[in-house]
Scaffold this motif. Structure first.
Motif, PDB file in Angstrom:
ATOM      1  N   LEU A  77       0.829  -1.202   0.000  1.00  0.00           N
ATOM      2  CA  LEU A  77       0.000   0.000   0.000  1.00  0.00           C
ATOM      3  C   LEU A  77       0.866   1.255   0.000  1.00  0.00           C
ATOM      4  N   PRO A  78       0.301   2.394  -0.409  1.00  0.00           N
ATOM      5  CA  PRO A  78       1.091   3.634  -0.456  1.00  0.00           C
ATOM      6  C   PRO A  78       1.639   4.019   0.910  1.00  0.00           C
ATOM      7  N   THR A  79       2.835   4.567   0.903  1.00  0.00           N
ATOM      8  CA  THR A  79       3.471   5.085   2.115  1.00  0.00           C
ATOM      9  C   THR A  79       3.881   6.530   1.864  1.00  0.00           C
ATOM     10  N   ALA A  80       4.340   7.184   2.918  1.00  0.00           N
ATOM     11  CA  ALA A  80       4.788   8.571   2.775  1.00  0.00           C
ATOM     12  C   ALA A  80       5.948   8.687   1.799  1.00  0.00           C
ATOM     13  N   GLN A  81       6.755   7.635   1.703  1.00  0.00           N
ATOM     14  CA  GLN A  81       7.908   7.665   0.801  1.00  0.00           C
ATOM     15  C   GLN A  81       7.495   7.640  -0.676  1.00  0.00           C
ATOM     16  N   ASP A  82       6.278   7.207  -0.944  1.00  0.00           N
ATOM     17  CA  ASP A  82       5.815   7.144  -2.337  1.00  0.00           C
ATOM     18  C   ASP A  82       5.460   8.520  -2.896  1.00  0.00           C
ATOM     19  N   ASP A  83       5.171   9.476  -2.002  1.00  0.00           N
ATOM     20  CA  ASP A  83       4.767  10.812  -2.451  1.00  0.00           C
ATOM     21  C   ASP A  83       3.618  10.738  -3.448  1.00  0.00           C
ATOM     22  N   VAL A  84       2.549  10.021  -3.070  1.00  0.00           N
ATOM     23  CA  VAL A  84       1.369   9.945  -3.913  1.00  0.00           C
ATOM     24  C   VAL A  84       0.152  10.436  -3.140  1.00  0.00           C
ATOM     25  N   GLN A  85      -0.792  10.936  -3.896  1.00  0.00           N
ATOM     26  CA  GLN A  85      -2.070  11.373  -3.335  1.00  0.00           C
ATOM     27  C   GLN A  85      -3.152  10.434  -3.841  1.00  0.00           C
ATOM     28  N   GLY A  86      -3.965   9.916  -2.940  1.00  0.00           N
ATOM     29  CA  GLY A  86      -5.071   9.066  -3.337  1.00  0.00           C
ATOM     30  C   GLY A  86      -6.360   9.848  -3.402  1.00  0.00           C
ATOM     31  N   GLU A 146     -16.997 -13.918  -6.925  1.00  0.00           N
ATOM     32  CA  GLU A 146     -18.041 -12.926  -6.622  1.00  0.00           C
ATOM     33  C   GLU A 146     -17.516 -11.871  -5.657  1.00  0.00           C
ATOM     34  N   ALA A 147     -16.706 -12.298  -4.693  1.00  0.00           N
ATOM     35  CA  ALA A 147     -16.140 -11.340  -3.737  1.00  0.00           C
ATOM     36  C   ALA A 147     -15.231 -10.341  -4.440  1.00  0.00           C
ATOM     37  N   MET A 148     -14.432 -10.831  -5.385  1.00  0.00           N
ATOM     38  CA  MET A 148     -13.553  -9.934  -6.129  1.00  0.00           C
ATOM     39  C   MET A 148     -14.365  -8.968  -6.974  1.00  0.00           C
ATOM     40  N   LEU A 149     -15.367  -9.470  -7.671  1.00  0.00           N
ATOM     41  CA  LEU A 149     -16.182  -8.613  -8.540  1.00  0.00           C
ATOM     42  C   LEU A 149     -16.919  -7.535  -7.741  1.00  0.00           C
ATOM     43  N   ALA A 150     -17.243  -7.837  -6.489  1.00  0.00           N
ATOM     44  CA  ALA A 150     -17.979  -6.867  -5.670  1.00  0.00           C
ATOM     45  C   ALA A 150     -17.198  -5.576  -5.466  1.00  0.00           C
ATOM     46  N   HIS A 151     -15.871  -5.651  -5.486  1.00  0.00           N
ATOM     47  CA  HIS A 151     -15.063  -4.442  -5.314  1.00  0.00           C
ATOM     48  C   HIS A 151     -15.262  -3.462  -6.471  1.00  0.00           C
ATOM     49  N   PHE A 152     -15.708  -3.968  -7.624  1.00  0.00           N
ATOM     50  CA  PHE A 152     -15.796  -3.147  -8.825  1.00  0.00           C
ATOM     51  C   PHE A 152     -17.240  -2.843  -9.218  1.00  0.00           C
ATOM     52  N   ALA A 153     -18.165  -3.122  -8.312  1.00  0.00           N
ATOM     53  CA  ALA A 153     -19.584  -2.871  -8.575  1.00  0.00           C
ATOM     54  C   ALA A 153     -20.089  -1.660  -7.811  1.00  0.00           C
ATOM     55  N   VAL A 154     -19.180  -0.828  -7.351  1.00  0.00           N
ATOM     56  CA  VAL A 154     -19.542   0.364  -6.572  1.00  0.00           C
ATOM     57  C   VAL A 154     -19.350   1.611  -7.435  1.00  0.00           C
ATOM     58  N   PRO A 155     -20.066   2.696  -7.139  1.00  0.00           N
ATOM     59  CA  PRO A 155     -20.033   3.880  -8.009  1.00  0.00           C
ATOM     60  C   PRO A 155     -18.852   4.814  -7.759  1.00  0.00           C
ATOM     61  N   ALA A 156     -17.700   4.247  -7.471  1.00  0.00           N
ATOM     62  CA  ALA A 156     -16.495   5.056  -7.270  1.00  0.00           C
ATOM     63  C   ALA A 156     -15.283   4.220  -7.627  1.00  0.00           C
ATOM     64  N   GLU A 157     -14.251   4.881  -8.123  1.00  0.00           N
ATOM     65  CA  GLU A 157     -12.969   4.234  -8.386  1.00  0.00           C
ATOM     66  C   GLU A 157     -11.878   5.010  -7.673  1.00  0.00           C
ATOM     67  N   VAL A 158     -10.840   4.277  -7.256  1.00  0.00           N
ATOM     68  CA  VAL A 158      -9.738   4.868  -6.497  1.00  0.00           C
ATOM     69  C   VAL A 158      -8.506   4.978  -7.395  1.00  0.00           C
ATOM     70  N   TYR A 159      -7.829   6.117  -7.287  1.00  0.00           N
ATOM     71  CA  TYR A 159      -6.610   6.358  -8.058  1.00  0.00           C
ATOM     72  C   TYR A 159      -5.542   6.963  -7.155  1.00  0.00           C
ATOM     73  N   PHE A 160      -4.289   6.749  -7.539  1.00  0.00           N
ATOM     74  CA  PHE A 160      -3.168   7.385  -6.889  1.00  0.00           C
ATOM     75  C   PHE A 160      -2.393   8.185  -7.928  1.00  0.00           C
ATOM     76  N   GLU A 161      -1.891   9.327  -7.503  1.00  0.00           N
ATOM     77  CA  GLU A 161      -1.132  10.188  -8.395  1.00  0.00           C
ATOM     78  C   GLU A 161       0.083  10.746  -7.649  1.00  0.00           C
ATOM     79  N   ALA A 162       1.222  10.700  -8.308  1.00  0.00           N
ATOM     80  CA  ALA A 162       2.436  11.256  -7.689  1.00  0.00           C
ATOM     81  C   ALA A 162       2.293  12.754  -7.494  1.00  0.00           C
ATOM     82  N   VAL A 163       2.809  13.232  -6.375  1.00  0.00           N
ATOM     83  CA  VAL A 163       2.783  14.655  -6.088  1.00  0.00           C
ATOM     84  C   VAL A 163       4.210  15.135  -5.905  1.00  0.00           C
ATOM     85  N   ALA A 164       4.421  16.386  -6.107  1.00  0.00           N
ATOM     86  CA  ALA A 164       5.749  16.942  -5.941  1.00  0.00           C
ATOM     87  C   ALA A 164       6.184  16.819  -4.484  1.00  0.00           C
ATOM     88  N   PRO A 165       7.413  16.352  -4.216  1.00  0.00           N
ATOM     89  CA  PRO A 165       7.863  16.204  -2.830  1.00  0.00           C
ATOM     90  C   PRO A 165       7.984  17.561  -2.150  1.00  0.00           C
TER      91      PRO A 165
END
Length: 239
Positions: free
Chosen positions: A172-181, A220-239
């Motif tokens: 999972l993302p850590t502070a060292q990754d410098d990403v914003q979720g 079915e359990a795996m598919l349930a994660h993708f049946a919700v009306p939102a998606e999660v993304y991470f993007e690098a941010v300037a340190p």
């Protein structure tokens, strides 16, 4: 939660999928929203997808690859993309190269860069760098290498697939990754996303390659994660 109108800021977008179905699972809603807003979107398929059912006797590796490529193209049309223009790298499923020391890595990087430049990509969608599947991590490294060669690389958004089920704490993302979720509201594209996932018939029960009892199917359990009306993304941010 970012609203659907967020997509207008992304500009021409390229989605990079390690396997057929990752494009629908990880970011199918966002792709649908982009096309609803008439934003150009192009797709890259990294692996040949042939190893989900390696013990099938009825379908050879070549036949499995053809089935999965057809499913990929169909899913793209359901999301509003052009099905005859994806870049198919055809790298070995389960053995996507992850470093320049491996065969075909440099070739794939060059193809990715050329494709991104051809489509004037302002944004690239790629699996989260530590998504817990070796092909997903290798895909991230391929894209990273391609972007490093570009004088003005596109914005990079990282999506989740297997992290929902298999992530260890260190994945999972850590502070060292410098990403914003962040999350994106994909309610307006959720139905299209569901149809695109279902288009990958070989990966959902009852499947297509039915003579391989140990073959892969999305639970079915795996598919349930993708049946919700939102998606999660991470993007690098300037340190």
């Amino acid at each position: 939660m970012r609203p659907p109108g967020f997509v207008a800021a992304l500009g021409p977008t390229v989605v990079v999928a390690p396997h057929p179905d990752d494009e629908a699972l990880g970011c199918g809603g966002l792709l649908a929203l982009l096309r609803q807003a008439n934003v150009p979107v192009a797709a890259v398929l990294v692996s040949d997808g042939s190893m989900s059912h390696p013990n099938s006797a009825l379908f050879s590796a070549t036949a499995r690859r053809a089935v999965r490529e057809a499913e990929f193209r169909h899913a793209l049309t359901l999301l509003g993309l052009d099905d005859d223009a994806p870049l198919l790298l055809g790298l070995p499923d389960g053995r996507v190269p992850s470093s320049v020391a491996e065969p075909r890595f440099a070739e794939a990087v060059a193809q990715l860069r050329a494709f991104l430049e051809k489509h004037a990509a302002a944004t690239v969608l790629v699996p989260w760098r530590r998504d817990p599947h070796p092909d997903h991590r290798a895909t991230s490294r391929l894209v990273q290498a391609a972007l490093a060669e570009m004088p003005q690389p596109p914005r990079r958004l990282e999506y989740l697939v297997w992290a929902w089920e298999r992530a260890a704490p260190e994945d999972l993302p850590t502070a060292q990754d410098d990403v914003q979720g962040f999350r994106v509201n994909i309610e307006a594209g959720l139905r299209q996303k569901g149809r695109a996932i279902a288009a990958h018939r070989s990966q959902v029960a009852p499947g297509v390659f039915t003579d391989d009892a140990d073959g892969f199917l999305l639970s079915e359990a795996m598919l349930a994660h993708f049946a919700v009306p939102a998606e999660v993304y991470f993007e690098a941010v300037a340190p």
